[in-house]
Design a protein around this motif. Sequence first.
Motif, short mmCIF file in Angstrom:
data_model
loop_
_atom_site.label_atom_id
_atom_site.label_comp_id
_atom_site.label_asym_id
_atom_site.label_seq_id
_atom_site.Cartn_x
_atom_site.Cartn_y
_atom_site.Cartn_z
N ASP A 603 0.86 -1.18 0.00
CA ASP A 603 0.00 0.00 0.00
C ASP A 603 0.89 1.23 0.00
O ASP A 603 1.56 1.52 0.98
CB ASP A 603 -0.91 -0.01 1.23
N GLU A 607 -2.60 3.30 -2.67
CA GLU A 607 -2.61 2.58 -3.94
C GLU A 607 -1.81 1.29 -3.79
O GLU A 607 -0.71 1.31 -3.23
CB GLU A 607 -2.01 3.45 -5.04
N ARG A 609 0.58 -1.45 -5.00
CA ARG A 609 1.62 -1.58 -6.02
C ARG A 609 2.36 -2.89 -5.85
O ARG A 609 2.53 -3.38 -4.73
CB ARG A 609 2.61 -0.42 -5.94
#
Length: 648
Positions: A603, A607, A609
């Motif tokens: 996180d 977001e 990734r």
Amino acid sequence: MNKTIQTVESAAAGSAFLIEDVYPSIDGGRFGVKRIAGERVEVWADIYRDGDAVISAALVWRGEQDREWRSEPMIHHGNDRWSGSFIPLEPGQYVYAIEAWTDEFATWRHSLAQKQLSGVDITLDAIEGAGLLTKAHGARQDAAAVIVKQCEDYLQTGEVMPLLAAELGEAMAESQSRPDLTRSPLFPLFVDRAKARFGAWYQMMPRSQSQVPGQHGTLRDCIARLPDIAAMGFDVLYLTPIHPIGHTHRKGRDNSPVATEGDPGSPYAIGAAEGGHDALHPELGTIEDFRALVATCLEYGLELALDFAVQCSPDHPWLMQHPEWFKWRPDRSVRSADGPYSDIVIPDFASVDRIGLWNAFRDAMLFWIDHGVTIFAIDNHDTAPFQFWEWLIRDIRRRHPEVILFSKTYARPKLMKGLAKLGFAQSFSYFPWRTEKWELEQYLGELTRYPERDFYRPNLFANTPDLLPYHLQSGEAWAFKSRAALAAALSGNYGIYSGFELLEHEAIPGREEYRESEKYQIGQRDWDKPGNIKTYIAQLNRIRSENAALQQTANLRFLGIEDGETIAFAKEAADPANTVVAAIALSGHAREVWLPLGDVTLDVGNERRHVTALENLLTGEQSRIEWGGIRLRIDPDRDPALLFRCLA
């Protein structure tokens, strides 16, 4: 056949709402969910009623002894699924519930919007909506002002728009009556301090801490050991029983049924002329020495944990003072425990004066709490009834919510889980007997799924005074390192019994028991013995303290590494910014393995990734991820465990 007859009156007075599938809850709310102070408690439920009325829901909670409820709104996620959350800031016992009600004004607005779309005359509907405003009550000053203003605007203009203002909907949501308010049953919640979730335990026998061969150790000798224990990174010092030891049926070396001159006996045979559960063995020192030990522990960042066994020796003062607390045979001899435990007596928890007995054990625990003990490891407690433990845990937590009670029994799986449900903050596990890859994955998978993850906090001990697992009896350093790394990385709580760091491995042939066990004699060691793994253990504990992902157990996911003798897993902190990946060898030969990381994400700024690199937590070296993974070489003779921080 008896049948309950429901009358029209009772049916009409029933709840309009169904509140179902509440998470988290243990056995429908019979037992408490466990959380940590300052940790957000998320609650989910299905909430619905008949028709298409607009409903609202709230999560209400309070301390068990408090009168005032606190409330947090719940959010609708679709398909009648709702969620809410709250944060209890202090350890203690709490309860929470879900409330649901019909929002009459929002229902009116929804109906009006549908009619507007169809072009139906809404004059009467607007009058009905204005009428709802007159029923508002108990609004805050700012909300009341909004209601009055929008009502006046409608009356002056005759237009419906003032009644549809968003701020009016918000004001009415908190101000209108709730005649169909429905509350779910109460759900209990145990909130512990952070030490219940994360700790490194070092267990030792106080009488074996003297550096003089054959000499009984003292609490001052224990104080002298603290710098070494703290240097290894442990934060809990766990002592076996420190009480006077009985003489009747005293055990000799290696659990011999007959003691010889000078045999100190098992410390678990509690009680002698000098006292019982609230007394200190005279050879260990004085109560002032005990206070000094507690104070010095705090100076080194250690908390003191005591073994607390609900058993007595035949010489315990209670047998003379309260014979009704015990079971007696026809010849007036006390009934002792079966098998190899003839030196102890199990009290009768169902005796005619069981209230006095229960209070006596509680008062003994309170005595040591008053002298600075914050953690108790409850031994042999599967011999006492569930009712006793549930009462004792709740009574102690009510008085001292900071105290942690650890269930240290290796009993049947369901019994161990049942004891955890009663409120023990931590529990022993079957980790010592889980050695194969599939066994570890299956067992830890079981403990980290729902509902076990919400009530069972495992403390993975690699060895104990009673247990020298077969896989350690070869004395190979890689095996000790591997088991320490597994325990330290898999669980937020783990522990070792003293001697583990020295690779002690001499066992009674064919048994998982130490030869010349300290349980029956005084030990003496060279704590800097060549070949020890103290530095390795210190590194593990340092890595744990620096990575939040390793300070909990629940967020654990095994990775599909192909090598059958290497286990790999990822752990993610509640704050997802910290994710650790481990690959640990389960056998002693060197190997190369492919570690797949394609579906491991981090996180970053809200977001998710993919992992792009790994940082070795021991060396600091960084390696790029290519083709969704990385090839590793593991040489157990050097280090059977590779621990990495994930980078994105």
